[in-house]
Design a protein around this motif. Structure first.
Motif, PDB file in Angstrom:
ATOM      1  N   LEU A   1       0.825  -1.212   0.000  1.00 27.65           N
ATOM      2  CA  LEU A   1       0.000   0.000   0.000  1.00 27.65           C
ATOM      3  C   LEU A   1       0.860   1.263   0.000  1.00 27.65           C
ATOM      4  O   LEU A   1       0.542   2.250  -0.665  1.00 27.65           O
ATOM      5  CB  LEU A   1      -0.921  -0.010   1.219  1.00 27.65           C
ATOM      6  N   GLU A   2       1.964   1.221   0.719  1.00 29.30           N
ATOM      7  CA  GLU A   2       2.859   2.379   0.780  1.00 29.30           C
ATOM      8  C   GLU A   2       3.499   2.678  -0.559  1.00 29.30           C
ATOM      9  O   GLU A   2       3.947   3.803  -0.805  1.00 29.30           O
ATOM     10  CB  GLU A   2       3.939   2.136   1.834  1.00 29.30           C
ATOM     11  N   ARG A   3       3.542   1.702  -1.439  1.00 28.77           N
ATOM     12  CA  ARG A   3       4.191   1.874  -2.749  1.00 28.77           C
ATOM     13  C   ARG A   3       3.189   2.059  -3.886  1.00 28.77           C
ATOM     14  O   ARG A   3       3.600   2.223  -5.039  1.00 28.77           O
ATOM     15  CB  ARG A   3       5.070   0.659  -3.047  1.00 28.77           C
ATOM     16  N   SER A   4       1.899   1.993  -3.588  1.00 27.97           N
ATOM     17  CA  SER A   4       0.920   1.949  -4.671  1.00 27.97           C
ATOM     18  C   SER A   4      -0.254   2.887  -4.422  1.00 27.97           C
ATOM     19  O   SER A   4      -1.039   2.695  -3.498  1.00 27.97           O
ATOM     20  CB  SER A   4       0.408   0.511  -4.839  1.00 27.97           C
ATOM     21  N   THR A   5      -0.363   3.893  -5.279  1.00 30.56           N
ATOM     22  CA  THR A   5      -1.525   4.777  -5.237  1.00 30.56           C
ATOM     23  C   THR A   5      -2.785   4.026  -5.639  1.00 30.56           C
ATOM     24  O   THR A   5      -3.875   4.274  -5.107  1.00 30.56           O
ATOM     25  CB  THR A   5      -1.322   5.972  -6.182  1.00 30.56           C
ATOM     26  N   ALA A   6      -2.654   3.079  -6.555  1.00 32.31           N
ATOM     27  CA  ALA A   6      -3.815   2.316  -7.018  1.00 32.31           C
ATOM     28  C   ALA A   6      -4.402   1.484  -5.887  1.00 32.31           C
ATOM     29  O   ALA A   6      -5.629   1.368  -5.771  1.00 32.31           O
ATOM     30  CB  ALA A   6      -3.422   1.417  -8.190  1.00 32.31           C
ATOM     31  N   LEU A   7      -3.568   0.902  -5.042  1.00 34.75           N
ATOM     32  CA  LEU A   7      -4.069   0.125  -3.912  1.00 34.75           C
ATOM     33  C   LEU A   7      -4.822   1.019  -2.927  1.00 34.75           C
ATOM     34  O   LEU A   7      -5.853   0.624  -2.379  1.00 34.75           O
ATOM     35  CB  LEU A   7      -2.924  -0.593  -3.197  1.00 34.75           C
ATOM     36  N   ALA A   8      -4.298   2.222  -2.701  1.00 32.12           N
ATOM     37  CA  ALA A   8      -4.998   3.172  -1.831  1.00 32.12           C
ATOM     38  C   ALA A   8      -6.368   3.514  -2.420  1.00 32.12           C
ATOM     39  O   ALA A   8      -7.359   3.622  -1.696  1.00 32.12           O
ATOM     40  CB  ALA A   8      -4.151   4.432  -1.652  1.00 32.12           C
ATOM     41  N   THR A   9      -6.418   3.664  -3.737  1.00 36.78           N
ATOM     42  CA  THR A   9      -7.695   3.930  -4.404  1.00 36.78           C
ATOM     43  C   THR A   9      -8.629   2.740  -4.268  1.00 36.78           C
ATOM     44  O   THR A   9      -9.838   2.908  -4.079  1.00 36.78           O
ATOM     45  CB  THR A   9      -7.459   4.245  -5.891  1.00 36.78           C
ATOM     46  N   ALA A  10      -8.088   1.523  -4.353  1.00 36.31           N
ATOM     47  CA  ALA A  10      -8.900   0.310  -4.201  1.00 36.31           C
ATOM     48  C   ALA A  10      -9.554   0.254  -2.830  1.00 36.31           C
ATOM     49  O   ALA A  10     -10.712  -0.146  -2.696  1.00 36.31           O
ATOM     50  CB  ALA A  10      -8.044  -0.929  -4.441  1.00 36.31           C
ATOM     51  N   VAL A  11      -8.802   0.657  -1.795  1.00 34.01           N
ATOM     52  CA  VAL A  11      -9.361   0.685  -0.437  1.00 34.01           C
ATOM     53  C   VAL A  11     -10.522   1.673  -0.370  1.00 34.01           C
ATOM     54  O   VAL A  11     -11.568   1.394   0.233  1.00 34.01           O
ATOM     55  CB  VAL A  11      -8.271   1.041   0.589  1.00 34.01           C
ATOM     56  N   GLN A  12     -10.372   2.817  -1.003  1.00 34.09           N
ATOM     57  CA  GLN A  12     -11.443   3.819  -1.020  1.00 34.09           C
ATOM     58  C   GLN A  12     -12.671   3.298  -1.767  1.00 34.09           C
ATOM     59  O   GLN A  12     -13.811   3.530  -1.350  1.00 34.09           O
ATOM     60  CB  GLN A  12     -10.936   5.107  -1.666  1.00 34.09           C
ATOM     61  N   ILE A  13     -12.436   2.585  -2.862  1.00 34.19           N
ATOM     62  CA  ILE A  13     -13.540   2.043  -3.655  1.00 34.19           C
ATOM     63  C   ILE A  13     -14.327   1.027  -2.842  1.00 34.19           C
ATOM     64  O   ILE A  13     -15.566   1.038  -2.814  1.00 34.19           O
ATOM     65  CB  ILE A  13     -13.012   1.409  -4.958  1.00 34.19           C
ATOM     66  N   LEU A  14     -13.603   0.131  -2.147  1.00 30.69           N
ATOM     67  CA  LEU A  14     -14.282  -0.853  -1.322  1.00 30.69           C
ATOM     68  C   LEU A  14     -15.066  -0.179  -0.196  1.00 30.69           C
ATOM     69  O   LEU A  14     -16.196  -0.567   0.108  1.00 30.69           O
ATOM     70  CB  LEU A  14     -13.285  -1.838  -0.728  1.00 30.69           C
ATOM     71  N   SER A  15     -14.488   0.853   0.390  1.00 30.67           N
ATOM     72  CA  SER A  15     -15.173   1.579   1.461  1.00 30.67           C
ATOM     73  C   SER A  15     -16.470   2.195   0.945  1.00 30.67           C
ATOM     74  O   SER A  15     -17.499   2.168   1.633  1.00 30.67           O
ATOM     75  CB  SER A  15     -14.255   2.667   2.029  1.00 30.67           C
ATOM     76  N   ARG A  16     -16.442   2.736  -0.273  1.00 29.52           N
ATOM     77  CA  ARG A  16     -17.652   3.308  -0.873  1.00 29.52           C
ATOM     78  C   ARG A  16     -18.717   2.236  -1.077  1.00 29.52           C
ATOM     79  O   ARG A  16     -19.898   2.448  -0.795  1.00 29.52           O
ATOM     80  CB  ARG A  16     -17.321   3.959  -2.212  1.00 29.52           C
ATOM     81  N   ALA A  17     -18.291   1.069  -1.580  1.00 35.39           N
ATOM     82  CA  ALA A  17     -19.243  -0.010  -1.842  1.00 35.39           C
ATOM     83  C   ALA A  17     -19.886  -0.494  -0.544  1.00 35.39           C
ATOM     84  O   ALA A  17     -21.100  -0.725  -0.479  1.00 35.39           O
ATOM     85  CB  ALA A  17     -18.548  -1.157  -2.570  1.00 35.39           C
ATOM     86  N   LEU A  18     -19.068  -0.661   0.501  1.00 37.04           N
ATOM     87  CA  LEU A  18     -19.606  -1.106   1.779  1.00 37.04           C
ATOM     88  C   LEU A  18     -20.511  -0.045   2.399  1.00 37.04           C
ATOM     89  O   LEU A  18     -21.576  -0.365   2.941  1.00 37.04           O
ATOM     90  CB  LEU A  18     -18.469  -1.451   2.740  1.00 37.04           C
TER      91      LEU A  18
END
Length: 292
Positions: free
Chosen positions: A144-161
């Motif tokens: 996660l510390e190396r990937s902006t896309a992974l941080a975005t994925a966490v936000q996307i999942l949070s939105r879905a939940l």
């Protein structure tokens, strides 16, 4: 699909390849690896970002009624389901329970750790058996510390939940228990591998709905009378999907449409628009090992 690590030497670089049944090692592009993973959130990641996780993902079974994490417990593992259905359950101090969301290969369990070391706010229970890709929070945080896309994925999942949480709260307050049960059955059926028999006991239905088992008995009888439930043997429900859709409240279609848009449309667009991470491995060596 099994994940296996094979280390080879090539110009002093240690390479890690992903092994899939029936396919020759080292011959598959990274994106093809991602789309074969089975979890839609992981499949949407750009190849280089998926490669940060791939060596550390372990395929595990999701056994029926298994508790992946309990409310208040430290989150030890992150799960990315490939199949099956998992219910998030809110447990009250008096012992009452109610479901707040159901996920399958469109989500993950344990990503709250992305916010820092934390304890689970709810219990996650497997309601339909399947498989998942498991990774430790430490490994995930390193990627996660190396990937902006992974941080975005966490936000996307949070939105879905959050979308599910909000709709379930409104649905519980406004709609009949028959309509709510029809909605839950449809959500779970959406996340199964096919077939109209769902492995759900009356105790599980009581937990999903937050009502007594005597109420569940009456509701199941009503749905059987309308032929939305064809049969209800011990631990199994045979459903008629078309009739369930007629009985379910509008929340089912609204929730499915909104969550589908987040996972199927927004996720690929946002993840591939994320800035490229530094130190991306060369295309020919997508799984360069990053740890010793």
């Amino acid at each position: 699909m099994r994940l296996a690590i094979a280390v080879a030497s090539n110009n002093a670089a240690r390479l890690v390849k992903m092994r899939l049944p029936g396919l020759r090692r080292g011959t598959i592009p990274v994106m093809e690896h991602a789309t074969r993973v089975g979890n839609r959130l992981l499949a949407a990641l750009p190849p280089a970002d998926f490669a940060l996780l791939a060596p550390h993902l372990r395929k595990v079974p999701l056994e029926h009624d298994a508790v992946l994490v309990r409310s208040g417990d430290k989150i030890e593992h992150i799960y990315f389901p490939c199949s099956g259905a998992i219910a998030f359950i809110m447990e009250l101090p008096n012992g009452q329970t109610a479901a707040t969301a159901v996920i399958g290969n469109d989500g993950a369990v344990g990503l709250m750790t992305a916010l820092g070391p934390t304890r689970s706010p709810m219990t996650a229970i497997v309601r339909v058996a399947g498989t998942a890709l498991q990774i430790s929070p430490v490994r995930f945080h390193t990627a996660l510390e190396r990937s902006t896309a992974l941080a975005t994925a966490v936000q996307i999942l949070s939105r879905a939940l959050m979308t599910q949480f909000q709709h379930v709260a409104a649905c519980n307050a406004l709609h009949s228990v028959e309509a709510r049960l029809a909605r839950w059955l449809l959500h779970i059926h959406d996340r199964t591998d096919g077939g109209d028999i769902l492995p759900l006991t009356q105790e599980t239905l009581s937990e999903l709905l937050g009502v007594r088992r005597t109420t569940v008995t009456h509701v199941v009888s009503a749905l059987r009378a309308s032929r939305a439930i064809k049969s209800s043997r011990r631990g199994q429900l045979e459903i008629d999907r078309d009739r369930l859709e007629m009985i379910a409240c509008e929340c089912y279609k609204v929730m499915s449409r909104r969550i589908g848009r987040i996972v199927s449309q927004d996720a690929p667009r946002l993840l591939h628009a994320a800035p490229e991470r530094n130190g991306c491995p060369p295309p020919d060596f997508p799984f360069a090992k990053t740890d010793s």
